[in-house]
Design a protein around this motif. Sequence first.
Motif, mmCIF file in Angstrom:
data_model
loop_
_atom_site.group_PDB
_atom_site.id
_atom_site.type_symbol
_atom_site.label_atom_id
_atom_site.label_comp_id
_atom_site.label_asym_id
_atom_site.label_seq_id
_atom_site.Cartn_x
_atom_site.Cartn_y
_atom_site.Cartn_z
ATOM 1 N N UNK A 143 0.830 -1.204 0.000
ATOM 2 C CA UNK A 143 0.000 0.000 0.000
ATOM 3 C C UNK A 143 0.864 1.254 0.000
ATOM 4 N N UNK A 144 1.910 1.255 0.813
ATOM 5 C CA UNK A 144 2.804 2.423 0.880
ATOM 6 C C UNK A 144 3.516 2.660 -0.446
ATOM 7 N N UNK A 145 4.061 1.585 -1.013
ATOM 8 C CA UNK A 145 4.804 1.723 -2.263
ATOM 9 C C UNK A 145 3.880 2.140 -3.404
ATOM 10 N N UNK A 146 2.671 1.596 -3.425
ATOM 11 C CA UNK A 146 1.732 1.943 -4.491
ATOM 12 C C UNK A 146 1.315 3.401 -4.402
ATOM 13 N N UNK A 147 1.102 3.892 -3.185
ATOM 14 C CA UNK A 147 0.763 5.314 -3.023
ATOM 15 C C UNK A 147 1.901 6.191 -3.511
ATOM 16 N N UNK A 148 3.135 5.765 -3.198
ATOM 17 C CA UNK A 148 4.299 6.536 -3.610
ATOM 18 C C UNK A 148 4.477 6.501 -5.126
ATOM 19 N N UNK A 149 4.242 5.346 -5.744
ATOM 20 C CA UNK A 149 4.455 5.187 -7.178
ATOM 21 C C UNK A 149 3.313 5.760 -8.014
ATOM 22 N N UNK A 150 2.097 5.485 -7.583
ATOM 23 C CA UNK A 150 0.924 5.774 -8.421
ATOM 24 C C UNK A 150 0.086 6.944 -7.934
ATOM 25 N N UNK A 151 0.457 7.494 -6.774
ATOM 26 C CA UNK A 151 -0.344 8.584 -6.232
ATOM 27 C C UNK A 151 -1.584 8.048 -5.536
ATOM 28 N N UNK A 152 -2.430 8.955 -5.082
ATOM 29 C CA UNK A 152 -3.631 8.528 -4.354
ATOM 30 C C UNK A 152 -4.811 9.427 -4.704
ATOM 31 N N UNK A 153 -5.223 9.428 -5.983
ATOM 32 C CA UNK A 153 -6.328 10.299 -6.405
ATOM 33 C C UNK A 153 -7.653 9.906 -5.740
ATOM 34 N N UNK A 154 -8.007 10.644 -4.705
ATOM 35 C CA UNK A 154 -9.292 10.416 -4.057
ATOM 36 C C UNK A 154 -9.339 9.224 -3.127
ATOM 37 N N UNK A 155 -8.200 8.559 -2.879
ATOM 38 C CA UNK A 155 -8.195 7.396 -2.006
ATOM 39 C C UNK A 155 -7.713 7.770 -0.616
ATOM 40 N N UNK A 156 -8.302 7.162 0.374
ATOM 41 C CA UNK A 156 -7.843 7.351 1.744
ATOM 42 C C UNK A 156 -6.751 6.333 2.053
ATOM 43 N N UNK A 157 -6.043 6.564 3.151
ATOM 44 C CA UNK A 157 -5.026 5.607 3.574
ATOM 45 C C UNK A 157 -5.664 4.256 3.889
ATOM 46 N N UNK A 158 -6.877 4.287 4.432
ATOM 47 C CA UNK A 158 -7.592 3.046 4.733
ATOM 48 C C UNK A 158 -7.888 2.262 3.459
#
Length: 203
Positions: A143-158
Amino acid sequence: MAVQSGIYRGVSAADRAAERRARLLAAALTVWADPGVRTTMTAVCAEAGLTERYFYESFTGLEALLEAVMDTIAAEIETTSRTAAEAAGDDPVARVRASVRAFMELLVADPRKGRVAIVESVAVPKLRQRRTDLLRHLAHQSARESRKLLGSPGRSASEDEIGGLLFIGGMAELITAWLDGTLEATTDEIVEAASRALLGIYG
């Protein structure tokens, strides 16, 4: 001849103990992955060519040794996948594929690692929780790596954590089926399917 410093034939006592520990870890991997051999302290010591005295030098018991084997494999998976992703450059898709491929190549090079960490560990009651903990750790890292690589458009950490659990849980089942022969697939097919799944979850 031993001397006061603990040096024997040019090797320190600490280095000799570390070498024996490594032999026990390697032997445990071999014995545990073999369905035709019962995984016991005696079998591991015989495979390592060491007595039980040296077993207790490094481990409190068989379960502690098997847990150490699992931890070693999990750390190798994490490090190998991250290193491959970093070497793939800046393109997120290329990094995802490189990470998944590195994981699969690790299992192809030594299928015992996937078998003991994902399959055989389920059969040891006291290791089931450790297996769960390691899978959840890998899910969190995913989850951490994907957020870093792909961003988090509209997604929460949960939502990222949910995605990580879906991906790693699915991969565990996929690898189990592949290792036990239920699923016939090439490494390339698994890499592509897993990469699409991860990109779909976080895309």
